[in-house]
Design a protein around this motif. Structure first.
Motif, short mmCIF file in Angstrom:
data_model
loop_
_atom_site.label_atom_id
_atom_site.label_comp_id
_atom_site.label_asym_id
_atom_site.label_seq_id
_atom_site.Cartn_x
_atom_site.Cartn_y
_atom_site.Cartn_z
N PHE A 75 56.05 24.40 22.97
CA PHE A 75 57.68 24.69 23.54
C PHE A 75 57.97 23.23 23.92
O PHE A 75 56.91 22.47 23.34
CB PHE A 75 57.01 25.26 24.92
N ALA A 78 57.21 22.91 29.67
CA ALA A 78 56.24 24.07 30.46
C ALA A 78 56.94 24.96 30.94
O ALA A 78 57.26 26.79 31.36
CB ALA A 78 56.10 23.67 31.66
N ARG A 80 60.09 26.06 29.96
CA ARG A 80 60.57 26.65 28.73
C ARG A 80 59.83 28.04 28.61
O ARG A 80 60.31 28.91 27.90
CB ARG A 80 60.86 26.53 27.47
N LEU A 81 59.17 28.23 29.13
CA LEU A 81 57.30 29.45 29.17
C LEU A 81 58.01 30.19 29.76
O LEU A 81 57.95 31.73 29.45
CB LEU A 81 56.15 28.89 29.54
N ASN A 82 58.83 30.44 31.15
CA ASN A 82 59.11 31.15 31.98
C ASN A 82 60.26 32.25 31.22
O ASN A 82 59.38 33.42 31.69
CB ASN A 82 60.41 30.94 32.97
N PHE A 84 59.36 33.64 28.99
CA PHE A 84 57.89 35.00 27.76
C PHE A 84 57.09 35.20 29.00
O PHE A 84 56.42 35.92 28.18
CB PHE A 84 57.93 33.55 26.48
N PHE A 85 56.26 34.60 29.87
CA PHE A 85 55.24 35.31 30.54
C PHE A 85 55.81 35.60 31.75
O PHE A 85 56.73 34.88 32.75
CB PHE A 85 54.48 34.05 30.62
N LEU A 88 52.50 33.33 35.37
CA LEU A 88 51.31 32.41 34.57
C LEU A 88 50.48 32.55 35.49
O LEU A 88 51.00 32.06 36.93
CB LEU A 88 52.00 31.37 34.35
N ASN A 110 49.17 38.25 26.25
CA ASN A 110 50.26 37.62 25.54
C ASN A 110 51.46 38.81 26.54
O ASN A 110 51.63 39.77 25.72
CB ASN A 110 49.99 38.00 24.10
N TYR A 112 55.13 38.32 26.51
CA TYR A 112 56.04 39.27 25.81
C TYR A 112 55.66 39.84 25.15
O TYR A 112 57.22 40.61 24.21
CB TYR A 112 56.74 37.34 25.58
N VAL A 127 49.68 28.83 23.57
CA VAL A 127 50.99 27.91 23.73
C VAL A 127 50.68 26.33 24.37
O VAL A 127 49.66 26.00 24.77
CB VAL A 127 51.98 28.55 25.34
N PRO A 145 60.62 28.87 20.76
CA PRO A 145 59.19 28.05 20.19
C PRO A 145 59.10 27.85 18.63
O PRO A 145 59.58 28.68 17.86
CB PRO A 145 58.55 28.69 21.18
#
Ligand code: AMP
Ligand code: MG
Length: 367
Positions: A75, A78, A80-82, A84-85, A88, A110, A112, A127, A145
């Protein structure tokens, strides 16, 4: 014969300030389902759009990578993870704040639903946010990603230059972005955050000590220090012996020459043992290469052996940076046997020893 050979493009990019044109060209290839190799601060990665299952499948075909060995999803930041999860773990944010962008990979649930092509069918996904300006510019411009393992043929030493990538993958991928040598030379640290306590699955650029300073005690996966794993490719080891990071069970980082690793606290004793072994092998008609720190470099050179020396026992960073180039160089000479000096397995030394154990396929001489 390799079917449907691709004309692999090569673009030189400024490693500090990557040119917009080159990034756009790489993005167009990735969005069309192609494969682009790019420099990261660890080693060169072979990238595909992580959301495009067919593109990801092409990575496995190009590398000859076993399908059960999952990929790291990269990514641009950090945040940009939002999407997809769902949630966290708090430790992930602490670690991201301290070590990203940088050589730390986190294994997370996982949520997403990254495809099985990416995750190897596990319920988890790995990731990372890489620190190299070329990798960051590419990821930032792309907006999705990128799944990227090391850009080598599976089982060969990881590539730390664009030339290494071409040696292994020319004709099998679309583009190589040449941003000069990777800085660290060993792959990222892989840390599993899906259990109660974090587990170190693979040592790398961020050390165990650095991790523990942020999150407290970290367990070590048994595969980290056990050369037995290096022998087990395709041998169907028992369930209980399955490492948690599938990649750790495969013979990795291996040059064509046989590697013998010498490990011990007494460095003069290690050097003496290497010299004795080198003399015996040379006497038997074998060409010997020695991979060492600079501490005992001159005693090896005086005997006329092919020596590649970098770093010091107490400062192995230069050895880490040149490790894979050294293994490839010995194959170019070529030597029959590589005698490798071990380093103390702490700090970055843990990552160096892990790679040397695997390159040696379990052939370790305890001194
Ligand atoms: P490479 O990118 O070639 O350095 O390899 C990626 C490493 O990360 C391999 O050792 C994989 O087994 C490991 N890895 C990737 N995804 C996962 C995951 N979900 N769980 C555990 N290990 C993983
Ligand atoms: Mg790899």
């Amino acid at each position: 014969m390799i079917q449907s050979r691709l004309p692999t493009g090569l673009l030189a990019v400024d490693p500090r300030k990557p040119e917009k044109y080159s990034m756009q060209k790489a993005c167009a290839i990735l969005l069309a389902g192609g494969l682009v190799a790019f420099p990261t601060e660890t080693v060169y990665g072979l990238g595909a759009n992580a959301l495009d299952e067919r593109a990801v499948a092409r990575i496995f075909a190009a590398k000859g990578r076993p399908a059960d060995n999952p990929l790291i999803v990269h990514f641009a930041a950090a945040a940009r993870l939002n999407p997809f999860f769902k949630r966290l773990p708090p430790m992930a944010w602490l670690l991201a704040e301290r070590f990203w962008p940088g050589p730390l990979t986190l294994v997370l649930k996982n949520d997403y639903g990254f495809s099985a092509a990416v995750t190897g069918g596990l319920g988890t996904v790995a990731v990372r946010v890489p620190a190299h300006p070329v990798a960051l510019a590419l990821l930032g411009a792309l907006g999705v990603p990128v799944a990227a393992p090391s850009a080598n043929v599976s089982g060969r030493p990881s590539p730390t230059t664009a030339a290494h990538v071409l040696d292994d993958l020319e004709g099998r991928i679309d583009l190589v972005l040449d941003g000069g040598p990777a800085w660290l030379g060993v792959e990222s640290t892989v840390l599993d955050l899906t259990g109660e306590r974090p587990v170190l699955l693979r040592p790398g650029g961020v050390t165990l000590q650095q991790l523990e300073a942020v999150v407290g005690p970290v367990s070590l996966d048994p595969a980290v220090n056990d050369p037995a794993w290096a022998e087990s490719e395709n041998e169907g080891e028992s369930e209980s012996k399955q490492p948690r990071s599938p990649g750790m069970k495969y013979t990795h980082y291996a040059p064509k020459a046989r590697v013998l690793l010498f490990d011990g606290a007494d460095s003069a004793g290690v050097a003496a043992k290497i010299l004795a072994e080198a003399a015996a092998l040379t006497g038997a008609g074998q060409r010997v290469g020695i991979l060492a720190c600079r501490d005992h470099e001159s005693s090896y050179r005086e005997q006329g052996y092919d020596v590649i020396a970098a770093g010091w026992r107490e400062d192995p960073a230069p050895l880490a940076a040149s490790l894979y180039e050294a293994l490839r160089c010995f194959d170019r000479i070529p030597v029959d046997v590589i005698l490798a000096e071990g380093v103390p397995a702490r700090g970055l030394g843990l990552a160096v020893m892990n790679r040397l154990f695997k390159a040696a396929g379990g052939n370790v001489v305890k001194v």
